[in-house]
Write an enzyme that holds these catalytic residues in place. Sequence first.
Site, PDB file in Angstrom:
ATOM      1  N   ASP A 134       9.669   5.945   6.773  1.00 48.26           N
ATOM      2  CA  ASP A 134       9.461   7.440   7.720  1.00 48.26           C
ATOM      3  C   ASP A 134       8.624   7.943   6.158  1.00 48.26           C
ATOM      4  O   ASP A 134       8.440   8.907   7.028  1.00 48.26           O
ATOM      5  CB  ASP A 134      10.515   8.008   7.987  1.00 48.26           C
ATOM      6  CG  ASP A 134      11.582   8.670   6.099  1.00 48.26           C
ATOM      7  OD1 ASP A 134      11.018   7.650   4.915  1.00 48.26           O
ATOM      8  OD2 ASP A 134      12.275   8.868   6.159  1.00 48.26           O
TER       9      ASP A 134
ATOM     10  N   ARG B  50       1.785  13.671  -8.539  1.00 50.19           N
ATOM     11  CA  ARG B  50       2.399  12.643  -9.657  1.00 50.19           C
ATOM     12  C   ARG B  50       0.944  12.720 -10.430  1.00 50.19           C
ATOM     13  O   ARG B  50      -0.048  12.102  -9.908  1.00 50.19           O
ATOM     14  CB  ARG B  50       3.039  11.235  -9.655  1.00 50.19           C
ATOM     15  CG  ARG B  50       2.606  10.343 -10.945  1.00 50.19           C
ATOM     16  CD  ARG B  50       3.316   8.997 -10.247  1.00 50.19           C
ATOM     17  NE  ARG B  50       3.014   8.024  -9.449  1.00 50.19           N
ATOM     18  CZ  ARG B  50       4.137   7.036  -8.402  1.00 50.19           C
ATOM     19  NH1 ARG B  50       4.614   6.806  -8.979  1.00 50.19           N
ATOM     20  NH2 ARG B  50       3.104   6.284  -8.111  1.00 50.19           N
TER      21      ARG B  50
ATOM     22  N   ARG C 220      -3.070  -1.382 -10.285  1.00 50.74           N
ATOM     23  CA  ARG C 220      -1.463  -1.828  -9.912  1.00 50.74           C
ATOM     24  C   ARG C 220      -2.621  -3.996 -10.447  1.00 50.74           C
ATOM     25  O   ARG C 220      -3.300  -4.184  -9.709  1.00 50.74           O
ATOM     26  CB  ARG C 220      -0.807  -2.162  -9.346  1.00 50.74           C
ATOM     27  CG  ARG C 220      -0.314  -0.901  -8.593  1.00 50.74           C
ATOM     28  CD  ARG C 220       0.393  -0.391  -7.235  1.00 50.74           C
ATOM     29  NE  ARG C 220       0.055   1.080  -7.166  1.00 50.74           N
ATOM     30  CZ  ARG C 220       1.135   1.850  -6.482  1.00 50.74           C
ATOM     31  NH1 ARG C 220       2.041   1.086  -6.997  1.00 50.74           N
ATOM     32  NH2 ARG C 220       0.764   2.942  -6.527  1.00 50.74           N
TER      33      ARG C 220
ATOM     34  N   GLY D 165       2.565   3.670   1.314  1.00 46.25           N
ATOM     35  CA  GLY D 165       3.600   3.817   2.473  1.00 46.25           C
ATOM     36  C   GLY D 165       4.117   5.048   2.342  1.00 46.25           C
ATOM     37  O   GLY D 165       4.073   6.124   4.140  1.00 46.25           O
ATOM     38  N   ARG D 166       3.615   6.132   2.057  1.00 45.54           N
ATOM     39  CA  ARG D 166       4.192   7.064   1.588  1.00 45.54           C
ATOM     40  C   ARG D 166       4.062   8.454   0.690  1.00 45.54           C
ATOM     41  O   ARG D 166       4.716   8.780  -0.168  1.00 45.54           O
ATOM     42  CB  ARG D 166       5.883   7.297   1.996  1.00 45.54           C
ATOM     43  CG  ARG D 166       6.614   6.798  -0.063  1.00 45.54           C
ATOM     44  CD  ARG D 166       7.881   7.135  -0.098  1.00 45.54           C
ATOM     45  NE  ARG D 166       8.748   6.754  -1.183  1.00 45.54           N
ATOM     46  CZ  ARG D 166       9.561   6.196  -1.695  1.00 45.54           C
ATOM     47  NH1 ARG D 166      10.423   7.335  -1.842  1.00 45.54           N
ATOM     48  NH2 ARG D 166       9.662   6.003  -3.121  1.00 45.54           N
TER      49      ARG D 166
ATOM     50  N   GLY E  77       0.753  -1.140  -0.348  1.00 44.91           N
ATOM     51  CA  GLY E  77       0.020  -0.196   0.200  1.00 44.91           C
ATOM     52  C   GLY E  77       0.712   0.858  -0.153  1.00 44.91           C
ATOM     53  O   GLY E  77       2.391   1.204  -0.059  1.00 44.91           O
TER      54      GLY E  77
ATOM     55  N   ASP F  70       3.585  -4.705  -7.332  1.00 48.75           N
ATOM     56  CA  ASP F  70       3.141  -3.631  -6.666  1.00 48.75           C
ATOM     57  C   ASP F  70       3.888  -1.989  -7.966  1.00 48.75           C
ATOM     58  O   ASP F  70       2.695  -1.098  -7.898  1.00 48.75           O
ATOM     59  CB  ASP F  70       3.035  -3.032  -5.581  1.00 48.75           C
ATOM     60  CG  ASP F  70       4.301  -3.063  -5.193  1.00 48.75           C
ATOM     61  OD1 ASP F  70       4.994  -4.506  -5.150  1.00 48.75           O
ATOM     62  OD2 ASP F  70       5.516  -2.570  -5.033  1.00 48.75           O
ATOM     63  N   ASN F  71       4.117  -2.780  -8.510  1.00 47.00           N
ATOM     64  CA  ASN F  71       4.255  -1.647 -10.191  1.00 47.00           C
ATOM     65  C   ASN F  71       4.433  -1.768 -11.170  1.00 47.00           C
ATOM     66  O   ASN F  71       5.464  -1.408 -12.182  1.00 47.00           O
ATOM     67  CB  ASN F  71       5.866  -1.801  -9.394  1.00 47.00           C
ATOM     68  CG  ASN F  71       6.693  -1.038  -8.083  1.00 47.00           C
ATOM     69  OD1 ASN F  71       6.046   0.101  -8.002  1.00 47.00           O
ATOM     70  ND2 ASN F  71       8.314  -0.974  -8.300  1.00 47.00           N
TER      71      ASN F  71
HETATM   72  P1  AMP Z   1       7.804   1.009  -3.792  1.00 43.34           P
HETATM   73  O1  AMP Z   1       9.647   1.047  -4.062  1.00 43.34           O
HETATM   74  O2  AMP Z   1       8.449   3.320  -4.163  1.00 43.34           O
HETATM   75  O3  AMP Z   1       7.331   1.253  -5.379  1.00 43.34           O
HETATM   76  O4  AMP Z   1       7.687   1.441  -2.579  1.00 43.34           O
HETATM   77  C1  AMP Z   1       7.510  -0.119  -2.682  1.00 43.34           C
HETATM   78  C2  AMP Z   1       6.548  -0.163  -0.891  1.00 43.34           C
HETATM   79  O5  AMP Z   1       7.902  -0.150   0.200  1.00 43.34           O
HETATM   80  C3  AMP Z   1       5.555   0.930  -0.951  1.00 43.34           C
HETATM   81  O6  AMP Z   1       4.333   0.144  -0.355  1.00 43.34           O
HETATM   82  C4  AMP Z   1       5.271   1.779  -0.995  1.00 43.34           C
HETATM   83  O7  AMP Z   1       4.787   2.603  -0.686  1.00 43.34           O
HETATM   84  C5  AMP Z   1       6.821   1.515   0.656  1.00 43.34           C
HETATM   85  N1  AMP Z   1       7.856   2.443   0.497  1.00 43.34           N
HETATM   86  C6  AMP Z   1       8.606   2.998   0.458  1.00 43.34           C
HETATM   87  N2  AMP Z   1       9.715   3.994   0.828  1.00 43.34           N
HETATM   88  C7  AMP Z   1       9.203   3.793   1.922  1.00 43.34           C
HETATM   89  C8  AMP Z   1       8.725   4.615   3.082  1.00 43.34           C
HETATM   90  N3  AMP Z   1      10.855   5.908   3.389  1.00 43.34           N
HETATM   91  N4  AMP Z   1       7.882   4.636   3.764  1.00 43.34           N
HETATM   92  C9  AMP Z   1       6.858   4.615   3.786  1.00 43.34           C
HETATM   93  N5  AMP Z   1       6.837   3.439   3.054  1.00 43.34           N
HETATM   94  C10 AMP Z   1       7.517   3.237   2.005  1.00 43.34           C
HETATM   95 MG    MG Z   2       5.695   1.578  -5.785  1.00 45.25          MG
END
Ligand code: AMP
Ligand code: MG
Length: 491
Positions: free
Chosen positions: A126, A177, A184, A93-94, A91, A252-253
């Site tokens: 974070d 964005r 996804r 997370g940021r 989900g 998820d991507n």
């Molecule tokens: P991503 O690598 O950006 O596709 O993120 C993969 C997962 O990790 C997703 O659920 C993001 O929301 C979570 N995520 C990545 N970076 C952070 C962060 N700094 N804080 C919280 N969740 C994160």
């Molecule tokens: Mg992602």
Amino acid sequence: MPSGARVPVFENTFARDLPDMFEPWAAAVVERPELLVLNESLAREVGFDPEWLRTTDGVRFLLGNLELPGIQTVAQGYAGHQFGGFSPRLGDGRALLLGEVIDGNGSRRDLHLKGSGRTRFSRGGDGKAAVGPMLREHVIGEAMLTLGIPTTRALAVVATNELIPRDEMLPGAVLCRVASSHLRVGSFQYAATMSHDHVRRLADYAIERHYPLLADADDRYLAFLDAVMDRQAFLIAKWMSIGFIHGVMNTDNMTISGETIDYGPCAFMDTYSPTTVFSSIDHQGRYAFGNQPHIAQWNLARLAETLLPLLHSDKDESIRIATGAINLFPARFEHQWELSMRAKLGLTAEAPVDTGLFHSLLTLFENHHIDFTNGMRALSDVVRGRREREHALFDLPLAFDTWARPWLDALSHDPRDANDIADAMDAVNPAYIPRNHVVETALAAASTGDLTPLDSLMDVLLDPFHERDGLEEYTRPMPSDWDGYQTFCGT
Ligand code: AMP
Ligand code: MG
């Protein structure tokens, strides 16, 4: 909202129709924001007056700190296979979905934040994002667009003037964005952790939003799977035709819309090699350049698994149907890839050509360490009868000429003038791509407050097929002192 400002009407069909697929959430308040990049043409496209987005209120909006009518910020839920391992609850997370707008073409687009603070999905993170990686989304997204590849795009990047802890302390930023949606493969996996009915509702929503012509199809869920597969076959073929390595093709991507999403550890290949990997965490080469079509099919198989209960009431029969569909992917991809390669070589569909020609060219590139972009671009010089340009390909008289004979023979049957063929090739073989060392240098400067190299790079990338004097530095492969270049996830 200030009176007179032109802002779009916001809708929330995702939140309205899929109540179990998100958590309502508010963005973290940023005290001292500073707008770094505003994509003015995209702002207009989605209904904003760009000048308003530059105002204090506009910037607050871009951070999720100003609620326009209709905005309902939510953190979207999704699951995902990350490097093959399943996480049932990832989900946003940021990130947060601000809402949807109808653009000038009548298409529904999401506005979404990244780096907007912790949410219920943050796990240990974070919730923050750094300036460099958010600007990277902007650079690569616009480059992909001008290269003709479906993509999400940055509307704006706002610096937060906060430091965030990574390997070192880094300046923070929030990305706003635009995407045709943020559905996804992982969204379906998340729905599947709840119930068949959740999957059905999500599939109906996705069909209505992205594949409306299938709404009344017999076997609509199979038709949906097939259509997603088609868009992904097209997308991955485009990536492969341009040397793009996504780097983190987790489920998820991978979007349902067929847009490229999440430019984390992505990179463009210099020297042609299917085994190229840049991501520091991809130890097994799972997401290596040449493995991308295979991984796309693997991800689509995960999508198909979630749809099984919708495909047939008998489980074995549904597996048979889904397997039959997924097995079509390699041929779909091959077809799209051959279309791209044919255009890159100046061949028309009528010119009968052995696909072995494409593979033998790439083998030649690989064996002789040819830069993929420059090597493809140089081919139009051959068609024009000009080989005076210094190029590694032309230093291989025997190997290259042996390869080129059947190619030039196929072209000789084309009634077009050689210069027209060469021009058509130049229109699909870019002179300029976002080369890794150039991007990194521009992002490093931007992170310290100097946006000049980034602006220059964007000017080059916005017109990638048109070669201009004075831009030679943007065509040079990565210098050898960048050997071992790696990209980092968790940005
Ligand atoms: P991503 O690598 O950006 O596709 O993120 C993969 C997962 O990790 C997703 O659920 C993001 O929301 C979570 N995520 C990545 N970076 C952070 C962060 N700094 N804080 C919280 N969740 C994160
Ligand atoms: Mg992602």
